[in-house]
Motif scaffolding. Structure first.
Motif, PDB file in Angstrom:
ATOM      1  N   GLN A 178      29.938  30.459  58.916  1.00 19.06           N
ATOM      2  CA  GLN A 178      31.246  30.990  58.542  1.00 19.06           C
ATOM      3  C   GLN A 178      31.085  32.271  57.728  1.00 19.06           C
ATOM      4  OE1 GLN A 178      31.877  26.910  57.074  1.00 19.06           O
ATOM      5  NE2 GLN A 178      34.055  27.362  57.404  1.00 19.06           N
ATOM      6  N   ALA A 179      32.200  32.993  57.579  1.00 18.38           N
ATOM      7  CA  ALA A 179      32.119  34.283  56.879  1.00 18.38           C
ATOM      8  C   ALA A 179      33.324  34.498  55.968  1.00 18.38           C
ATOM      9  CB  ALA A 179      32.042  35.417  57.894  1.00 18.38           C
ATOM     10  N   TYR A 180      33.104  35.310  54.935  1.00 18.51           N
ATOM     11  CA  TYR A 180      34.206  35.771  54.091  1.00 18.51           C
ATOM     12  C   TYR A 180      34.389  37.263  54.318  1.00 18.51           C
ATOM     13  CZ  TYR A 180      33.142  31.711  51.043  1.00 18.51           C
ATOM     14  OH  TYR A 180      32.908  30.478  50.517  1.00 18.51           O
ATOM     15  N   VAL A 181      35.636  37.692  54.259  1.00 18.29           N
ATOM     16  CA  VAL A 181      35.908  39.127  54.217  1.00 18.29           C
ATOM     17  C   VAL A 181      36.770  39.365  52.988  1.00 18.29           C
ATOM     18  CG1 VAL A 181      36.994  41.093  55.358  1.00 18.29           C
ATOM     19  CG2 VAL A 181      35.824  39.343  56.733  1.00 18.29           C
ATOM     20  N   VAL A 182      36.271  40.155  52.056  1.00 15.93           N
ATOM     21  CA  VAL A 182      37.037  40.405  50.833  1.00 15.93           C
ATOM     22  C   VAL A 182      37.629  41.810  50.908  1.00 15.93           C
ATOM     23  CG1 VAL A 182      36.916  40.655  48.338  1.00 15.93           C
ATOM     24  CG2 VAL A 182      35.668  38.816  49.477  1.00 15.93           C
ATOM     25  N   THR A 183      38.902  41.888  50.627  1.00 24.79           N
ATOM     26  CA  THR A 183      39.587  43.167  50.747  1.00 24.79           C
ATOM     27  C   THR A 183      39.650  43.845  49.387  1.00 24.79           C
ATOM     28  OG1 THR A 183      41.732  42.182  50.368  1.00 24.79           O
ATOM     29  CG2 THR A 183      40.976  42.320  52.645  1.00 24.79           C
ATOM     30  N   PRO A 184      39.847  45.139  49.414  1.00 27.00           N
ATOM     31  CA  PRO A 184      39.700  45.909  48.179  1.00 27.00           C
ATOM     32  C   PRO A 184      40.634  45.472  47.080  1.00 27.00           C
ATOM     33  CG  PRO A 184      40.762  47.187  49.873  1.00 27.00           C
ATOM     34  CD  PRO A 184      40.215  45.991  50.523  1.00 27.00           C
ATOM     35  N   LEU A 185      40.091  45.605  45.930  1.00 30.33           N
ATOM     36  CA  LEU A 185      40.884  45.421  44.748  1.00 30.33           C
ATOM     37  C   LEU A 185      41.484  46.778  44.454  1.00 30.33           C
ATOM     38  CD1 LEU A 185      40.948  43.571  41.961  1.00 30.33           C
ATOM     39  CD2 LEU A 185      39.616  45.517  41.226  1.00 30.33           C
ATOM     40  N   ILE A 186      42.798  46.815  44.416  1.00 27.53           N
ATOM     41  CA  ILE A 186      43.408  48.079  44.048  1.00 27.53           C
ATOM     42  C   ILE A 186      43.923  47.898  42.659  1.00 27.53           C
ATOM     43  CG2 ILE A 186      45.281  49.679  44.540  1.00 27.53           C
ATOM     44  CD1 ILE A 186      44.761  48.930  47.511  1.00 27.53           C
ATOM     45  N   GLU A 187      43.398  48.718  41.769  1.00 32.73           N
ATOM     46  CA  GLU A 187      43.593  48.457  40.365  1.00 32.73           C
ATOM     47  C   GLU A 187      45.032  48.204  39.974  1.00 32.73           C
ATOM     48  OE1 GLU A 187      41.695  51.213  37.562  1.00 32.73           O
ATOM     49  OE2 GLU A 187      39.972  50.783  38.850  1.00 32.73           O
ATOM     50  N   GLU A 188      45.206  47.198  39.130  1.00 28.50           N
ATOM     51  CA  GLU A 188      46.469  46.958  38.447  1.00 28.50           C
ATOM     52  C   GLU A 188      47.609  46.585  39.376  1.00 28.50           C
ATOM     53  OE1 GLU A 188      46.620  47.168  35.131  1.00 28.50           O
ATOM     54  OE2 GLU A 188      44.584  47.936  34.982  1.00 28.50           O
ATOM     55  N   SER A 189      47.388  46.631  40.673  1.00 28.61           N
ATOM     56  CA  SER A 189      48.550  46.396  41.497  1.00 28.61           C
ATOM     57  C   SER A 189      48.341  45.202  42.401  1.00 28.61           C
ATOM     58  CB  SER A 189      48.877  47.626  42.326  1.00 28.61           C
ATOM     59  OG  SER A 189      49.836  47.259  43.296  1.00 28.61           O
ATOM     60  N   ASP A 190      48.880  44.108  41.948  1.00 30.49           N
ATOM     61  CA  ASP A 190      48.778  42.880  42.707  1.00 30.49           C
ATOM     62  C   ASP A 190      49.413  43.051  44.085  1.00 30.49           C
ATOM     63  OD1 ASP A 190      48.186  40.238  43.116  1.00 30.49           O
ATOM     64  OD2 ASP A 190      50.139  39.577  42.405  1.00 30.49           O
ATOM     65  N   ARG A 191      50.556  43.761  44.081  1.00 31.00           N
ATOM     66  CA  ARG A 191      51.269  43.896  45.331  1.00 31.00           C
ATOM     67  C   ARG A 191      50.446  44.634  46.381  1.00 31.00           C
ATOM     68  NH1 ARG A 191      57.131  45.897  44.750  1.00 31.00           N
ATOM     69  NH2 ARG A 191      56.040  46.326  42.855  1.00 31.00           N
ATOM     70  N   LEU A 192      49.834  45.738  45.925  1.00 33.65           N
ATOM     71  CA  LEU A 192      49.021  46.497  46.870  1.00 33.65           C
ATOM     72  C   LEU A 192      47.852  45.666  47.370  1.00 33.65           C
ATOM     73  CD1 LEU A 192      48.997  49.996  45.243  1.00 33.65           C
ATOM     74  CD2 LEU A 192      49.995  49.332  47.427  1.00 33.65           C
TER      75      LEU A 192
END
Ligand code: ADP
Ligand code: MG
Length: 731
Positions: free
Chosen positions: A507-521
């Protein structure tokens, strides 16, 4: 009479000559209220006039300091709207043009007739000798060979020469400083005395003298902090009554364990032998738990080092001694996972049933060890049942979230509190859980963290705890192979590899970018990534893919997690919600998109989600050096290179400390003011350990610092009650 620091802390700067109302206000803005504040307002750097040059003798490309007089200053706006200030200056040998981009205040700063020391690189531009954005210091005193440059504040109207002038007055008036450190210690490290140190840091005759002064003052700062930490630690040991747990069989000397040696039975059933590091940590913990004082220990270990088994062992020590144990995790996902894992590890283990009032364990009937889970999702009826079990002792181990410290929860006899991922909890919460026991004795506390921090930093950040380190991974792990994926073509290969791992049953994980301070983004980007990868023609098209982010409801989150755990999902696309603790041994690929957005600690945590089983595992950090964000910053490149180079969390922590400075490590625990003004946990690593050594020596011989009244008084003023409490206890 030689002055003591605490006396100087009692004299307001307003009492100094030349401090009018305006200067006083400015000094307040920069945090200088007392003479001691001023003395510890240290130069940021020094201008070494022995290196001063004449403009005419400089060659293009050469860097130098020149002493000049300002002739004329003009500000212009460039076509793009930026402000350009140029100043014509001269040192008599030649004139020079200083050009400043985006520093409009230079026009006001550099007025005709002023003297300034200028440091920069000589260029020739349109026939002019020129320096671009040089360092400029307006000088008050032109007689010293080495001029201290103090941090100045445009806003407060406090310039370096204001400070320098006041410092002259203060040093002249103080004359000499009392010496609080034993002469033997000074001799051992070859330190200058305190008077020399304060004079040489502010009024040096040579740069060598500055170095010696700094060394001494750094040591004093670190010594005060360590004395305070060690004093607190010792005080806690002296003043609280702990539980003497029965750690038989773990400490070696007491002979053969009896039939109720729960820990032994647990270890026998493990499918693997413990590592040496696990044995060592368990011995350290067992010795603390068997001792008369409450344990206060940190268990540091890299991801995958096997902290859980150490924690469970400690919990069973509490249970075999007739007490209960609680584990508090920062999130529901983690609490549930710990619960499932531990229940699995512990099924079939029995303990004597003493709840019916049987006094002697060896007469009691055995019952199954009772492990319970308490989170905010526990139903009301389940919770009621659980509370009864905690109060009458029939629940042995409880795992939970913050829900554990709510009103109304009481243990019959709480013997051990384990806190997972301690940086997410405050000390108040730790204390709240500790007080949940009906008994008078204080439970032992074990805090676990998977965020390695360098040893010397740990001595300061966690200096009031004892530390056990798991510095060894269980054998047979193939190290995770990390690749930095830069180009489209490489990405293509990466996805092909992901698919081939999945065809092989992994199995695999794909982690998407953390965009600072913005949970919505962040959510948007996880959703967008999900759509892109799983849509028609997408890289993961046709696979079973789950999505997890902060906006998913807890029930749905748990469902997705359990589908992934059971293998019903091939890929989990997620934000950093999976960062800590998630344990799915069958997952072998971690893809981190826009990896340049993450810090080293986070990348390392994310990578730790794979390589947890026997299969070879891979981590891809995806960051295009020439992507649409433009060039990657040098620090991002350094982080990604470090990730590729090593999987050792402690080595990464050292690199991180070098890249970011200690502020971030200290950050959480050390908000507000503190006494570390000169000392740097990075530059002064070796001195942290030495200061701690000296602190132990001093306090072992003189626990209340009665024979070191000056040190005691200094600690009080410099790490004053409130500040010390904040510094030491906020976590
Ligand atoms: P962490 O320190 O990250 O919390 P865990 O306690 O979750 O690590 O352990 C990671 C994995 O290693 C688990 O699957 C655990 O069963 C396994 N493990 C722990 N100790 C050993 C050991 N001594 N030998 C082999 N595997 C081990
Ligand atoms: Mg863990």
């Amino acid at each position: 009479m030689a002055k003591r620091l605490e006396q100087l802390a009692g004299i307001p700067v307003a009492h100094l000559k030349g401090v009018g109302a305006k200067t006083q206000r400015g000094l307040e803005v920069i945090g200088v209220h007392t003479v001691l504040d001023l003395l510890t307002y240290y130069p940021r750097r020094y201008l070494d006039r022995t290196k001063e040059a004449r403009i005419r003798e400089l060659r293009p490309g050469e860097e130098a300091v020149v002493l000049v007089e300002v002739q004329k200053t003009v500000a212009r706006r460039s076509r793009t709207g930026k402000v350009l200030v140029t100043a014509e200056v001269s040192d008599g040998s030649s004139s020079l043009r200083l050009t400043f981009f985006n520093q409009p205040w230079r026009e006001r700063q550099l007025r005709k007739g002023m003297s300034a020391l200028v440091f920069g690189k000589l260029e020739i531009f349109q026939g002019w000798r020129q320096m671009t954005n040089p360092v400029v210091d307006l000088v008050g005193d032109k007689t010293r060979r080495i001029i201290p440059v103090y941090p100045q504040s445009e806003k407060a109207g406090i310039m370096t020469w204001d400070i320098a002038k006041l410092m002259e007055e203060v040093l002249d008036r103080v004359g000499s400083f009392a010496e609080p450190v034993d002469p033997a210690v000074l001799r051992r490290f070859g330190f200058v005395d305190r008077t020399t140190a304060f004079f040489d840091i502010h009024r040096p005759e040579s740069m060598a003298a500055v170095q010696e002064a700094r060394r001494r003052l750094v040591f004093d700062e670190l010594l005060r902090v360590q004395l305070e930490l060690v004093r607190r630690k010792r005080e806690l040991e002296r003043t609280t009554v702990g539980i003497r747990h029965d750690a038989m069989g773990l400490l070696g000397a007491e002979g053969l364990p009896g039939r109720d040696f729960l820990v032994g039975r647990f270890h026998e059933r493990l499918p693997f032998p413990l590592t040496r590091a696990q044995h060592r940590a368990i011995r350290e913990i067992a010795a603390d738990m068997a001792g008369p004082h409450p344990m206060h220990r940190l268990l540091q270990g890299d991801v995958g080092a096997g902290k859980t088994i150490v924690a469970v062992t400690a919990m069973l020590v509490a249970v075999q001694s007739g007490h209960q144990a609680a584990l508090m995790a920062p999130t529901e996902v983690l609490a549930e996972q710990h619960y499932l894992g531990m229940k699995d590890m512990l099924t079939g283990l029995t303990v004597p049933d003493t709840a019916d009032g049987t006094l002697f364990a060896d007469q009691a009937i055995e019952r199954e060890l009772n492990v319970a889970l308490l989170t905010n999702r526990t139903s009301a009826s389940e919770r009621r049942r659980l509370l009864i079990g905690l109060a009458d002792g029939s629940v042995d181990l409880v795992i939970g979230t913050h829900a554990l410290i709510q009103e109304g929860i009481e243990f019959r006899s709480l013997g051990l509190v384990v806190i997972d991922e301690q940086h997410r909890f405050g000390v108040e919460q730790r204390a709240a859980l500790r007080q949940k026991s009906a008994g008078v004795a204080v439970p032992d506390v074990l805090v676990m963290t998977a965020t390695p921090i360098p040893r010397t930093a740990a001595m300061t950040v966690y200096g009031d705890l004892d530390v056990s380190v798991l510095d060894e991974l269980p054998p047979g792990r193939t190290p995770i192979e990390t690749r930095w994926v830069r180009s489209e073509a490489e990405q293509h290969d990466m996805w092909r590899h992901v698919r081939s791992e999945i065809s092989a049953g992994r199995q695999a994980y794909v982690v998407t970018p953390l965009i600072e301070e913005s949970d919505r983004l962040q959510v948007a980007s996880a959703e967008e990534t999900f759509a892109r990868l799983t849509g028609d023609g997408g890289e993961l098209c046709g696979l079973k893919v789950g999505l997890l982010h902060g906006r998913v409801s807890p029930a749905e989150k748990e469902q997705t997690m359990s589908l992934f755990r059971s293998g019903a999902l091939d890929v989990l696309i997620a934000t950093t919600v999976i960062e800590v603790g998630v344990d799915v041994p069958n997952a072998t690929v971690m893809v981190i998109l826009d990896a340049d957005r993450f810090g080293i600690a986070q990348l390392h945590q994310l990578r730790g989600r794979v390589g947890r089983g026997g299969h070879r595992s891979y981590c891809y950090v995806v960051a295009d050096p020439a992507g649409d964000d433009g060039e990657l910053r040098a620090s991002a490149v350094a982080r990604l290179e470090a990730m590729v180079k090593t999987t050792d969390g402690f080595e990464l922590a050292e690199i991180d400390l070098d890249l970011r400075g200690e502020g971030t490590i200290m950050g959480e625990r050390q908000k507000g003011r503190n006494d570390l003004k000169l000392a740097s946990l990075r530059r002064d690593r070796e001195w942290v350990a030495k200061a701690r050594e000296v602190a132990f020596e001093i306090l072992d011989a003189d626990p209340m610092l009665e024979r070191h009244p000056m040190l005691a008084a200094e600690i009080d003023v410099l790490l004053g009650d409130e500040q010390a409490a904040e510094f030491l206890l906020k976590s």
